[in-house]
Design a protein around this motif. Structure first.
Motif, PDB file in Angstrom:
ATOM      1  N   ASN A   1       2.274  16.473   2.193  1.00 45.67           N
ATOM      2  CA  ASN A   1       1.636  17.112   1.044  1.00 45.67           C
ATOM      3  C   ASN A   1       1.830  18.620   1.166  1.00 45.67           C
ATOM      4  O   ASN A   1       1.315  19.251   2.087  1.00 45.67           O
ATOM      5  CB  ASN A   1       0.138  16.757   1.025  1.00 45.67           C
ATOM      6  CG  ASN A   1      -0.620  17.430  -0.109  1.00 45.67           C
ATOM      7  OD1 ASN A   1      -0.013  18.067  -0.979  1.00 45.67           O
ATOM      8  ND2 ASN A   1      -1.943  17.293  -0.103  1.00 45.67           N
TER       9      ASN A   1
ATOM     10  N   SER B   1      -5.797  16.171  -2.025  1.00 46.80           N
ATOM     11  CA  SER B   1      -5.010  15.131  -1.349  1.00 46.80           C
ATOM     12  C   SER B   1      -5.384  13.742  -1.865  1.00 46.80           C
ATOM     13  O   SER B   1      -6.303  13.574  -2.672  1.00 46.80           O
ATOM     14  CB  SER B   1      -5.224  15.196   0.162  1.00 46.80           C
ATOM     15  OG  SER B   1      -6.592  14.953   0.484  1.00 46.80           O
ATOM     16  N   ASN B   2      -4.655  12.750  -1.358  1.00 45.16           N
ATOM     17  CA  ASN B   2      -4.905  11.352  -1.672  1.00 45.16           C
ATOM     18  C   ASN B   2      -5.620  10.685  -0.507  1.00 45.16           C
ATOM     19  O   ASN B   2      -5.632  11.183   0.614  1.00 45.16           O
ATOM     20  CB  ASN B   2      -3.578  10.634  -1.918  1.00 45.16           C
ATOM     21  CG  ASN B   2      -2.955  10.995  -3.251  1.00 45.16           C
ATOM     22  OD1 ASN B   2      -3.238  10.386  -4.278  1.00 45.16           O
ATOM     23  ND2 ASN B   2      -2.079  12.004  -3.238  1.00 45.16           N
ATOM     24  N   GLN B   3      -6.223   9.531  -0.803  1.00 42.51           N
ATOM     25  CA  GLN B   3      -6.790   8.738   0.287  1.00 42.51           C
ATOM     26  C   GLN B   3      -5.657   8.204   1.154  1.00 42.51           C
ATOM     27  O   GLN B   3      -4.497   8.177   0.744  1.00 42.51           O
ATOM     28  CB  GLN B   3      -7.623   7.594  -0.283  1.00 42.51           C
ATOM     29  CG  GLN B   3      -6.840   6.626  -1.168  1.00 42.51           C
ATOM     30  CD  GLN B   3      -7.751   5.717  -1.963  1.00 42.51           C
ATOM     31  OE1 GLN B   3      -8.616   6.187  -2.682  1.00 42.51           O
ATOM     32  NE2 GLN B   3      -7.540   4.404  -1.828  1.00 42.51           N
ATOM     33  N   LYS B   4      -5.972   7.823   2.354  1.00 45.69           N
ATOM     34  CA  LYS B   4      -4.949   7.449   3.325  1.00 45.69           C
ATOM     35  C   LYS B   4      -4.164   6.217   2.912  1.00 45.69           C
ATOM     36  O   LYS B   4      -3.002   6.042   3.305  1.00 45.69           O
ATOM     37  CB  LYS B   4      -5.596   7.223   4.689  1.00 45.69           C
ATOM     38  CG  LYS B   4      -6.117   8.498   5.329  1.00 45.69           C
ATOM     39  CD  LYS B   4      -6.683   8.233   6.708  1.00 45.69           C
ATOM     40  CE  LYS B   4      -7.188   9.523   7.343  1.00 45.69           C
ATOM     41  NZ  LYS B   4      -7.749   9.280   8.707  1.00 45.69           N
ATOM     42  N   GLU B   5      -4.781   5.334   2.135  1.00 50.88           N
ATOM     43  CA  GLU B   5      -4.096   4.133   1.655  1.00 50.88           C
ATOM     44  C   GLU B   5      -4.441   3.925   0.182  1.00 50.88           C
ATOM     45  O   GLU B   5      -5.607   3.977  -0.200  1.00 50.88           O
ATOM     46  CB  GLU B   5      -4.514   2.904   2.460  1.00 50.88           C
ATOM     47  CG  GLU B   5      -4.139   2.979   3.939  1.00 50.88           C
ATOM     48  CD  GLU B   5      -4.669   1.795   4.724  1.00 50.88           C
ATOM     49  OE1 GLU B   5      -5.409   0.975   4.120  1.00 50.88           O
ATOM     50  OE2 GLU B   5      -4.356   1.683   5.917  1.00 50.88           O
TER      51      GLU B   5
ATOM     52  N   GLU C   1       0.836  -1.188   0.000  1.00 53.03           N
ATOM     53  CA  GLU C   1       0.000   0.000   0.000  1.00 53.03           C
ATOM     54  C   GLU C   1       0.875   1.243   0.000  1.00 53.03           C
ATOM     55  O   GLU C   1       1.914   1.292   0.664  1.00 53.03           O
ATOM     56  CB  GLU C   1      -0.912   0.017   1.230  1.00 53.03           C
ATOM     57  CG  GLU C   1      -1.903  -1.133   1.263  1.00 53.03           C
ATOM     58  CD  GLU C   1      -2.594  -1.247   2.609  1.00 53.03           C
ATOM     59  OE1 GLU C   1      -3.736  -1.736   2.656  1.00 53.03           O
ATOM     60  OE2 GLU C   1      -1.972  -0.838   3.623  1.00 53.03           O
TER      61      GLU C   1
ATOM     62  N   ILE D   1       1.300   4.917   1.197  1.00 50.45           N
ATOM     63  CA  ILE D   1       0.800   5.734   2.306  1.00 50.45           C
ATOM     64  C   ILE D   1       1.307   7.160   2.165  1.00 50.45           C
ATOM     65  O   ILE D   1       2.524   7.399   2.191  1.00 50.45           O
ATOM     66  CB  ILE D   1       1.265   5.165   3.668  1.00 50.45           C
ATOM     67  CG1 ILE D   1       0.987   3.667   3.762  1.00 50.45           C
ATOM     68  CG2 ILE D   1       0.621   5.932   4.820  1.00 50.45           C
ATOM     69  CD1 ILE D   1      -0.465   3.291   3.691  1.00 50.45           C
ATOM     70  N   PRO D   2       0.413   8.166   2.032  1.00 53.47           N
ATOM     71  CA  PRO D   2       0.865   9.562   1.956  1.00 53.47           C
ATOM     72  C   PRO D   2       1.430  10.021   3.308  1.00 53.47           C
ATOM     73  O   PRO D   2       0.804   9.814   4.356  1.00 53.47           O
ATOM     74  CB  PRO D   2      -0.404  10.337   1.602  1.00 53.47           C
ATOM     75  CG  PRO D   2      -1.391   9.311   1.119  1.00 53.47           C
ATOM     76  CD  PRO D   2      -1.044   8.053   1.841  1.00 53.47           C
TER      77      PRO D   2
END
Length: 636
Positions: free
Chosen positions: A589, A601-605, A583, A585-586
């Protein structure tokens, strides 16, 4: 002669070392030293003046009258004049009155080795000693790991006179005040080191300290020498290293300084083609004279020894390396091999670095060197100059040039941004955004960013994130962390009031968080000077002005993925190739709302797929915010 007793600190061994250019602790011998002779307390004076027919100590204790306290010349042709004067102690103000054999010239000179100088515009030396009790023993025992090349190096460059001022009193902060306010600020901002623009005594404020007359004395503008030690001590007690700017490249012609010291060219090279700097209207040291070499190396060692400095940033190295630096044809002469290299200066720098690392292996020397001269930061036993690091001036120039372009044109100039990686590991590079980039009409860093206000600050956040995730150590000049719009002015305080505005406070916040990110993740520093620490994912997406790369730690689990978007167009469903499954992971940002960003932003995973992309087996689709960089980690 009145009340001068024959006395010497020099042994025959000292003299031999001095004459051969191998004495690196001359500050223990030369200058003024409070001591006791035959039960009488007084001060021992010694000065190098080989062309003098007489040398007198003049001062407030003899009404500045020549001849009352005349020193003795040594018998060994060393050119050293010395003697003990009873009943002269700490705080006595003095100079050397030198009567030269050369054209009967008389000079009045400050002591080259004085530990304290009068507050400018006064120019005399002051007899001084302190018995400061250092409290940084914990730092000194462990600083090797903090100053190592595989440690995080994030430097805050400071000009003490203009960092912050007492507005109501129209004055700079003192060393003692700085030991509270500057130290607490740097700690809060999470920088690892502070670099001070020259603190050695200098007569002319607009020189910013780069025209030195008192090489062994911290400037009296901000307090006493022991108060400067308090500042360093407090930095160390808070786990902050200190780098001092050091200037062995040139010195001013002021009458009380080193120039024409004994009526002759003693410290400067006698040939103006080698001894005069046309740009700075200053004198250049004679690197081929052994006694001068000992003076300079002793001075470098002095600040590491007596002031616990963690390193020296050596100014204007390029001007020392090349005989034709800033000179036209006919204004310079080739070396004995017909080349443009200054062989004597090169030898001096090698010996300097050898002695620094021999005596203080837990410190660093950093070269401000702007050319492609090879192996500046390679060991001398491999043929290098022996510096620990070198400023990456090419990266600074190309990156600022790229960021100044409107985003619509950046796709035609992506090579300006990626070119640094073709030579990033040829030296141990430090990425500098220094004081030189925000003066003389160059504009502030934020002032170079194109677009409206939002885009300017987004660009700045992107620039800083790219800088902190690029291989190498980092240096940021004060004010850049505020997004200050005004050029730096040494007469004024930083514009601290701008922090009331969201965009500016967002810049301060992102710098703090980037420092935390840099220190927390070994991938950003463990191999920062090695090809093993970097790998491209994609550098050729010119059309979208996107780059992606991996910063690699010694352990694969520490690797970070960095993706940068240099346009204001958000990139959704943007696929990047990845080195492994798991996965994504951000972690960071630069477009986050807490920094003044849009919050894209991106999703957490993000699930990594088995799908070939960028010549890799695995890939994932991500969102890249506008004018932003995103840092990810793979969770296997």
């Amino acid at each position: 002669m009145d009340s001068v007793l024959p006395f010497s600190f020099f042994s025959e061994f000292d003299i031999n070392l001095f004459k051969t250019g191998k004495h690196y602790r001359l500050y223990e011998k030369f200058g003024s030293h409070i001591t006791t002779v035959d039960g009488v307390e007084g001060t021992y004076f010694s000065v190098w003046a080989p062309s003098a027919k007489s040398v007198s100590v003049i001062g407030d204790f003899n009404h500045w009258v020549e001849g009352k306290h005349q020193l003795y010349v040594r018998w060994d042709e060393s050119g050293i004049w010395e003697g003990f004067i009873p009943n002269i102690g700490k705080g006595s103000v003095y100079k050397y009155k030198i009567h030269s054999n050369h054209n009967d010239i008389k000079t009045e000179k400050a002591d080259p080795y004085a530990r304290r100088c009068e507050h400018p515009p006064k120019t005399a030396s002051v007899v001084w000693e302190d018995s400061y009790n250092w409290e940084d023993v914990t730092w000194m025992k462990k600083r090797k790991k903090h100053n190592a090349l595989d440690a995080p190096y994030s430097i805050y460059e400071v000009h003490l006179g203009s960092w912050k001022k007492k507005i109501e009193e129209n004055r700079s902060l003192s060393y003692i005040e700085l030991s509270d306010e500057l130290v607490s600020y740097v700690k809060e901002m999470q920088f690892t080191h502070v670099e001070l623009m020259p603190v050695m005594e200098y007569p002319y404020d607009p020189s910013w300290g780069y025209q030195i007359t008192g090489y062994f004395a911290p400037t009296s503008r901000f307090g006493y020498p022991e108060e400067f030690k308090v500042l360093i001590d407090k930095l160390h007690q808070n786990d902050i290293g200190i780098i001092l700017d050091w200037v062995p490249s040139h010195f001013p012609e002021d009458s009380h300084g080193l120039g024409c010291f004994d009526g002759t060219c003693l410290y400067e090279h006698p040939d103006k083609k080698k001894g005069y700097h046309p740009d700075w209207k200053s004198l250049i040291f004679n690197y081929g004279r052994n006694e001068v070499k000992s003076f300079l190396i002793s001075n470098a060692i002095f600040w590491l020894d007596q002031y616990h400095a963690d390193g020296l940033r050596v100014d204007a190295v390029a001007s020392m390396l090349f005989l034709d630096y800033s000179r036209e044809n006919g204004e310079w002469e080739p070396n004995i091999y017909g080349g443009r290299e200054n062989l004597e200066a090169i030898t001096f720098m090698k010996e300097l670095n050898e002695e620094v690392y021999r005596s203080f292996p837990d410190t660093q020397t950093i070269a401000e060197e702007s050319t492609s001269f090879p192996m500046v930061s390679k060991p001398t036993y491999l043929g290098g100059l022996g510096f620990g690091m070198k400023w990456m001036m090419g990266w600074m120039h190309d990156t600022l040039q790229y960021f100044a372009k409107e985003p619509i044109y950046r796709k035609h100039h992506q090579n300006d941004l990626t070119f640094s990686m073709t030579y990033a590991f040829t030296e141990n590079f430090m990425l500098p955004l220094s004081h030189d980039e925000v003066v003389h009409g160059k504009s502030s860093i934020i002032g170079r960013m194109p677009g409206d206000e939002w885009q300017q600050f987004a660009n700045l956040r992107l620039l800083y994130t790219y800088m902190f995730t690029h291989p190498g150590a980092n240096l940021l000049f004060m004010g850049a962390e505020l997004g200050q719009r005004e050029e730096w002015n040494f007469q004024n305080s930083l514009d601290w009031y701008i922090l009331q505005y969201t965009y500016h406070s967002g810049i301060q916040k992102i710098i703090k968080d980037l420092n935390v990110l840099y220190k927390k993740h070994p991938a950003l520093y463990q191999q920062q000077f090695s090809t093993s620490g970097f790998e491209w994912i994609s550098y050729d997406d010119h059309e979208n002005s996107v780059i992606a790369y991996i910063r690699k730690g010694i352990k694969e689990k520490d690797d970070l993925i960095i993706v940068c978007n240099f346009t204001p167009v958000p990139r959704t469903n943007y696929r990047i190739g990845l080195p492994g499954k798991g996965e994504l992971i951000p972690l960071f940002n630069s477009d986050a709302t807490i920094y003044g960003g849009s919050g894209t932003s991106n999703q957490k995973e993000i699930m990594i797929e088995v799908k070939k992309w960028h010549y890799r087996k695995y890939s994932a689709e991500i969102t890249i915010p506008p004018l932003a960089a995103v840092v990810f980690k793979i969770n296997n």
